[in-house]
Enzyme design. Structure first.
Site, PDB file in Angstrom:
ATOM      1  N   ILE A   1     -11.688   7.731  -0.301  1.00  0.00           N
ATOM      2  CA  ILE A   1     -11.767   7.345   1.111  1.00  0.00           C
ATOM      3  C   ILE A   1     -11.516   8.614   1.941  1.00  0.00           C
ATOM      4  CG2 ILE A   1     -10.784   5.863   2.908  1.00  0.00           C
ATOM      5  CD1 ILE A   1     -12.194   4.291   0.649  1.00  0.00           C
TER       6      ILE A   1
ATOM      7  N   ASN B   1       0.842  -1.190   0.000  1.00  0.00           N
ATOM      8  CA  ASN B   1       0.000   0.000   0.000  1.00  0.00           C
ATOM      9  C   ASN B   1       0.877   1.239   0.000  1.00  0.00           C
ATOM     10  OD1 ASN B   1      -2.203   1.723   0.210  1.00  0.00           O
ATOM     11  ND2 ASN B   1      -2.256   1.593   2.431  1.00  0.00           N
TER      12      ASN B   1
ATOM     13  N   THR C   1      -9.824  10.443   3.897  1.00  0.00           N
ATOM     14  CA  THR C   1      -8.500  10.616   4.495  1.00  0.00           C
ATOM     15  C   THR C   1      -8.011  12.036   4.199  1.00  0.00           C
ATOM     16  OG1 THR C   1      -7.317   9.936   2.502  1.00  0.00           O
ATOM     17  CG2 THR C   1      -7.916   8.184   4.075  1.00  0.00           C
TER      18      THR C   1
ATOM     19  N   TYR D   1      -1.601  10.559 -10.738  1.00  0.00           N
ATOM     20  CA  TYR D   1      -2.098   9.533  -9.828  1.00  0.00           C
ATOM     21  C   TYR D   1      -2.765   8.411 -10.609  1.00  0.00           C
ATOM     22  CZ  TYR D   1      -4.629   7.434  -5.913  1.00  0.00           C
ATOM     23  OH  TYR D   1      -5.119   6.558  -4.985  1.00  0.00           O
TER      24      TYR D   1
ATOM     25  N   LYS E   1      -1.686   4.448 -10.613  1.00  0.00           N
ATOM     26  CA  LYS E   1      -2.569   3.374 -10.167  1.00  0.00           C
ATOM     27  C   LYS E   1      -2.898   2.416 -11.303  1.00  0.00           C
ATOM     28  CE  LYS E   1      -2.461   4.357  -5.876  1.00  0.00           C
ATOM     29  NZ  LYS E   1      -1.861   3.410  -4.934  1.00  0.00           N
TER      30      LYS E   1
END
Length: 188
Positions: free
Chosen positions: A103, A5, A105, A70, A74
């Site tokens: 998410i 991760n 965060t 990003y 990914k």
């Protein structure tokens, strides 16, 4: 088992606004970090017939504007994990990929801050970040099942079902094909 991760995200920016250094840094953390984690664990995984979960993202399956770096990273993690799955098929090591949406965060909040109004206008649960606990539960349950795919929030599983189409079919066929199995067995 191991969970790879590695992930950072810069604030949203178009490709024209992104510097080469920003792009390289993001790939270095998000892709090379996953590689280093998996590579270091491979001897233990093959010895124990273990399980590896590479954390990608929904952005590893679909294009998203203003976070192209990003998205590219990914997509790379997704491709890496899918190839790894084929390589380890004869070693008894299962490889899963985690696909998370937004998410709740600090990283996600910062990254989408300047497009928050766009997210808020999305219908239903799409415009609401999922609680961190959803991702944690998905990881724990995915590990327990040695799942090939893990999703959080859970509704993403159905929403993304057809995103890999022929590639998913090819992967399942290749994993069982004698020539592919012989190729990866020869590397041991």
């Amino acid at each position: 088992m191991v969970v790879a991760n590695a992930g950072v995200m810069d604030p949203s920016a178009t490709v024209a606004e992104t510097t080469s250094a920003q792009f390289r840094r993001l790939l270095d953390v998000n892709v090379v970090g996953v590689f280093h984690t998996v590579h270091a664990a491979l001897p233990h995984l093959t010895e124990s017939h273990g399980y590896v979960l590479c954390v990608s993202s929904v952005a590893g399956l679909i294009p998203v504007p203003t976070i192209a770096s990003y998205v590219a990273s990914k997509h790379a993690v997704d491709g890496f994990a899918r190839s790894l799955r084929l390589e380890l098929a004869t070693a008894g090591v299962d490889v899963g990929i985690a696909y998370f949406g937004v998410i709740d965060t600090p990283m996600a909040t910062t990254a989408i801050a300047h497009v928050a109004d766009v997210w808020a206008a999305m219908p239903g649960p799409i415009g609401r970040p999922a609680p961190v606990g959803d991702a944690g539960r998905a990881i724990v349950e995915g590990i327990a099942r040695r799942a090939s795919s893990v999703y959080a929030p859970s509704w993403l599983a159905g929403a993304l079902l057809s995103t890999r189409g022929a590639a998913g079919i090819f992967e399942r066929i290749a994993r069982l094909h004698p020539a592919v199995r012989a190729l990866v067995s020869a590397d041991k």
